[in-house]
Design an enzyme around this catalytic site. Structure first.
Site, PDB file in Angstrom:
ATOM      1  N   GLU A 207      12.302  -0.876   6.727  1.00 25.81           N
ATOM      2  CA  GLU A 207      12.992  -0.008   5.740  1.00 25.81           C
ATOM      3  C   GLU A 207      11.849   0.749   4.888  1.00 25.81           C
ATOM      4  O   GLU A 207      10.924   0.373   4.212  1.00 25.81           O
ATOM      5  CB  GLU A 207      14.080  -0.584   4.536  1.00 25.81           C
ATOM      6  CG  GLU A 207      15.455  -1.317   6.052  1.00 25.81           C
ATOM      7  CD  GLU A 207      16.199  -0.504   5.896  1.00 25.81           C
ATOM      8  OE1 GLU A 207      16.141   1.221   5.744  1.00 25.81           O
ATOM      9  OE2 GLU A 207      16.336  -0.990   6.764  1.00 25.81           O
ATOM     10  N   CYS A 241      12.765   5.514  -2.912  1.00 27.15           N
ATOM     11  CA  CYS A 241      11.897   5.675  -1.254  1.00 27.15           C
ATOM     12  C   CYS A 241      13.004   6.823  -0.682  1.00 27.15           C
ATOM     13  O   CYS A 241      12.983   7.492   0.208  1.00 27.15           O
ATOM     14  CB  CYS A 241      12.527   4.690  -0.332  1.00 27.15           C
ATOM     15  SG  CYS A 241      14.507   3.980  -0.966  1.00 27.15           S
TER      16      CYS A 241
HETATM   17  P1  NAD Z   1       3.724  -1.594   1.194  1.00 27.18           P
HETATM   18  O1  NAD Z   1       3.950  -1.666   2.242  1.00 27.18           O
HETATM   19  O2  NAD Z   1       2.807  -1.752   0.329  1.00 27.18           O
HETATM   20  O3  NAD Z   1       4.290  -3.469   0.371  1.00 27.18           O
HETATM   21  C1  NAD Z   1       5.786  -3.813   0.716  1.00 27.18           C
HETATM   22  C2  NAD Z   1       5.276  -5.225   0.976  1.00 27.18           C
HETATM   23  O4  NAD Z   1       4.179  -5.372   1.844  1.00 27.18           O
HETATM   24  C3  NAD Z   1       5.026  -6.192   0.048  1.00 27.18           C
HETATM   25  O5  NAD Z   1       5.695  -7.576  -0.640  1.00 27.18           O
HETATM   26  C4  NAD Z   1       3.531  -5.664  -0.002  1.00 27.18           C
HETATM   27  O6  NAD Z   1       2.565  -7.834  -0.374  1.00 27.18           O
HETATM   28  C5  NAD Z   1       2.981  -6.662   1.848  1.00 27.18           C
HETATM   29  N1  NAD Z   1       1.850  -6.110   1.893  1.00 27.18           N
HETATM   30  C6  NAD Z   1       1.179  -4.785   1.002  1.00 27.18           C
HETATM   31  N2  NAD Z   1      -0.162  -5.186   2.278  1.00 27.18           N
HETATM   32  C7  NAD Z   1       0.200  -5.892   3.497  1.00 27.18           C
HETATM   33  C8  NAD Z   1      -0.771  -5.651   4.381  1.00 27.18           C
HETATM   34  N3  NAD Z   1      -1.925  -5.288   4.286  1.00 27.18           N
HETATM   35  N4  NAD Z   1      -0.031  -6.841   5.734  1.00 27.18           N
HETATM   36  C9  NAD Z   1       0.677  -7.463   4.771  1.00 27.18           C
HETATM   37  N5  NAD Z   1       1.555  -7.128   4.283  1.00 27.18           N
HETATM   38  C10 NAD Z   1       1.326  -6.469   3.204  1.00 27.18           C
HETATM   39  O7  NAD Z   1       5.114  -0.711   0.236  1.00 27.18           O
HETATM   40  P2  NAD Z   1       5.471  -1.242  -2.001  1.00 27.18           P
HETATM   41  O8  NAD Z   1       4.134   0.027  -2.595  1.00 27.18           O
HETATM   42  O9  NAD Z   1       5.666  -2.193  -2.317  1.00 27.18           O
HETATM   43  O10 NAD Z   1       6.530  -0.021  -1.748  1.00 27.18           O
HETATM   44  C11 NAD Z   1       6.009   1.906  -1.479  1.00 27.18           C
HETATM   45  C12 NAD Z   1       6.904   1.758  -0.035  1.00 27.18           C
HETATM   46  O11 NAD Z   1       8.454   1.313   0.349  1.00 27.18           O
HETATM   47  C13 NAD Z   1       7.393   3.276   0.113  1.00 27.18           C
HETATM   48  O12 NAD Z   1       6.874   3.873   1.201  1.00 27.18           O
HETATM   49  C14 NAD Z   1       8.597   3.507  -0.106  1.00 27.18           C
HETATM   50  O13 NAD Z   1       9.368   4.966   0.378  1.00 27.18           O
HETATM   51  C15 NAD Z   1       9.130   2.406   0.799  1.00 27.18           C
HETATM   52  N6  NAD Z   1      10.324   1.830   0.991  1.00 27.18           N
HETATM   53  C16 NAD Z   1      10.863   2.175   1.450  1.00 27.18           C
HETATM   54  C17 NAD Z   1      12.393   2.069   0.773  1.00 27.18           C
HETATM   55  C18 NAD Z   1      13.846   1.929   2.282  1.00 27.18           C
HETATM   56  O14 NAD Z   1      14.652   1.613   1.844  1.00 27.18           O
HETATM   57  N7  NAD Z   1      13.608   2.715   3.060  1.00 27.18           N
HETATM   58  C19 NAD Z   1      12.993   0.863  -0.050  1.00 27.18           C
HETATM   59  C20 NAD Z   1      12.378   1.383  -0.941  1.00 27.18           C
HETATM   60  C21 NAD Z   1      10.399   1.428  -1.073  1.00 27.18           C
END
Ligand code: NAD
Length: 462
Positions: A207, A241
């Site tokens: 997602e 998102c």
């Molecule tokens: P992110 O991708 O930075 O982090 C998400 C998760 O991944 C966190 O738990 C984090 O600890 C982990 N993570 C981060 N970097 C990592 C790596 N290098 N290796 C492994 N794990 C890692 O996202 P965010 O900043 O927490 O959230 C914002 C993003 O999420 C935006 O792009 C938003 O659009 C998206 N989002 C999508 C939905 C949806 O339903 N499609 C919902 C909410 C947010």
């Protein structure tokens, strides 16, 4: 972590998650736990990014409550095996499909709705009969800690366990063998998750994010359009998102619409937007700096002030934005609304077809047929006509992205389906044997295959 996964796998294989009645009990317990600890949850998220408690209950907790109630009501029906038509070549066999749980699942959550986006997939996973390891985002550390405290002290770790941590811990988790991975976060990290999953090949749901465009046509109801866009942009202060990322407004109504959105923003935030109790802050300085870096002061027509010491950015509208501006190169994820104008709708639609698929496409117009045609032609995870954001809360329809905005769907039954393997089983009696299976393969057999056997019995007699 290895031991934790092994313990969950043993628990799963022993069949403890299979009985529907036990799954319902777990969901009920989770519901009560959340309700009893609402104040602890709302305080934690307020500490993280000053999200007001009323909004936390409204959009972080009410959806998990709804998901739990929906699952409890429908679990028996969802879990039923379904009979399928059987083809004539398999006569007199019968075929059915059973939803079966995958086993040990990993749910990775983002920070922007730290409770809802961790809990909703977890609820689907539990409803479908899986065990869950939940890894919330480290960015909202208070929310992550409170989830860990509540869940880990109230459920056996063999069933659900919250593992806290950031990149390091998630990287380690992703090296281990899960039976299903559900990730919510950025497209960039989604790729990392997918690459890691390729080693063990669990099914993966992603997602992800993207830039959600809003097309505003000249025939729209201007005031209501402005009201809905302003509300949608300020929801979670643009850190959603499904947030309307940028506008394509017909040039004939652009000035008027910008003015009206400005007025609607004022109505929502009041005369002192910084003191507004309804707006959470940017989650951290990194995100503050990132969004500030997207603002071109010369193009600001509404708002524009900020305070780094409080991670505060005033709701801001930028006019005369071009597709090459920095603000159009990445998902904004903040209270900044760039406005682009268009004169030829078909040219705009053609250009949108060539872009990465967003999570949602929004269109404001009275011409429903035209809007539906554009919805069909332009790829996006979902779409809304004359509204923004609200489709997310409809748990009767699947929610998910496509292409760069993700893969797979969840919410309600779609979540149950996503966390289940759909196992087809064919049962055949011994009293009949199809002679065509065996040599010698005569030419007449081929004709029979072509004319008869591709059909099901029902179609054959039609
Ligand atoms: P992110 O991708 O930075 O982090 C998400 C998760 O991944 C966190 O738990 C984090 O600890 C982990 N993570 C981060 N970097 C990592 C790596 N290098 N290796 C492994 N794990 C890692 O996202 P965010 O900043 O927490 O959230 C914002 C993003 O999420 C935006 O792009 C938003 O659009 C998206 N989002 C999508 C939905 C949806 O339903 N499609 C919902 C909410 C947010």
């Amino acid at each position: 972590m290895k031991e934790l996964i092994a313990a969950q796998r043993t628990y799963f294989l022993a069949g403890h998650t299979r009985p529907i009645s036990d799954r319902k009990k777990i969901l009920r317990k989770l519901h009560n736990l959340l309700m009893e600890n609402e104040s602890m949850l709302t305080e934690a998220i307020y500490k993280d990014f000053r999200k007001p408690s009323m909004l936390t209950v409204e959009n972080e907790l009410s959806l998990p409550y709804g998901e739990i109630n929906n699952a409890i009501r429908n679990l028996k029906r969802w879990s039923r095996s379904r009979w399928r038509l059987t083809d004539l070549a398999n006569f007199p066999a019968r075929t059915r499909t059973n939803p079966v749980p995958y086993g040990v699942t990993l749910v990775i959550g983002p920070w922007n709705y730290p409770f809802m986006l961790s809990l909703v997939p977890m609820i689907s996973a539990l409803a479908a009969g899986n065990t869950v390891i939940l890894k919330p985002s480290e960015v909202t550390s208070h929310s992550s800690a409170v989830l860990a405290e509540l869940i880990n002290s109230n459920f056996p770790k063999e069933l659900i366990h919250v593992v806290e941590g950031g990149v390091g811990e998630t990287t380690e988790l992703l090296k281990l063998k899960f039976d299903k991975i559900f990730f919510t976060g950025s497209t960039q990290v989604g790729r990392i998750v997918m690459r890691a999953a390729a080693e063990q090949l669990p099914p993966v749901t992603l997602e992800l994010g993207g830039k959600n465009p809003v097309i505003v046509m000249p025939d729209c109801n201007l005031k209501r359009t402005a009201q809905r866009i302003a509300w949608g942009k300020l929801h979670n202060n643009g850190q959603a998102c499904v947030s309307p990322d940028h506008l394509y407004v017909h040039e004939s109504i652009k000035e008027q619409l910008i003015q009206e959105i400005g007025k609607q923003i004022d109505r929502i935030t009041g005369s002192d937007p910084k003191g507004s109790p309804l707006l959470p802050r940017m989650v951290n300085e990194r995100n503050f700096d990132r969004v500030m870096g997207l603002i071109d002061p010369e193009k600001v027509v509404v708002g524009g002030s900020s305070d780094r010491s409080e991670c505060y950015i005033e709701p801001t509208i930028m006019d005369r934005v071009s597709p090459d501006d920095p603000v159009m190169q990445e998902e904004i994820f903040g209270p900044l609304l760039p406005v682009l104008s268009y004169s030829n709708l078909e040219e705009l639609v053609e250009s949108l077809k060539l872009k990465e698929a967003p999570l949602v496409l929004y269109i404001f117009t009275r011409k429903r047929r035209l809007a539906e045609r554009i919805m069909k032609e332009v790829a996006s995870g979902g779409g809304m006509i004359n509204e923004v954001v609200m489709h997310f809360i409809n748990m009767n329809a699947p929610f998910g992205g496509v292409g760069a905005s993700g893969m797979g769907n969840y919410h309600g039954r779609a979540g149950f389906i996503d966390f289940s393997h759909h196992k087809t089983i064919m049962i055949k009696p011994m009293w009949f044997e199809l002679f065509l299976k065996y040599p010698p393969h005569r030419k007449i057999y081929l004709r029979i295959y072509r004319s008869v056997l591709g059909k099901s019995i029902k179609n054959f007699f039609r």
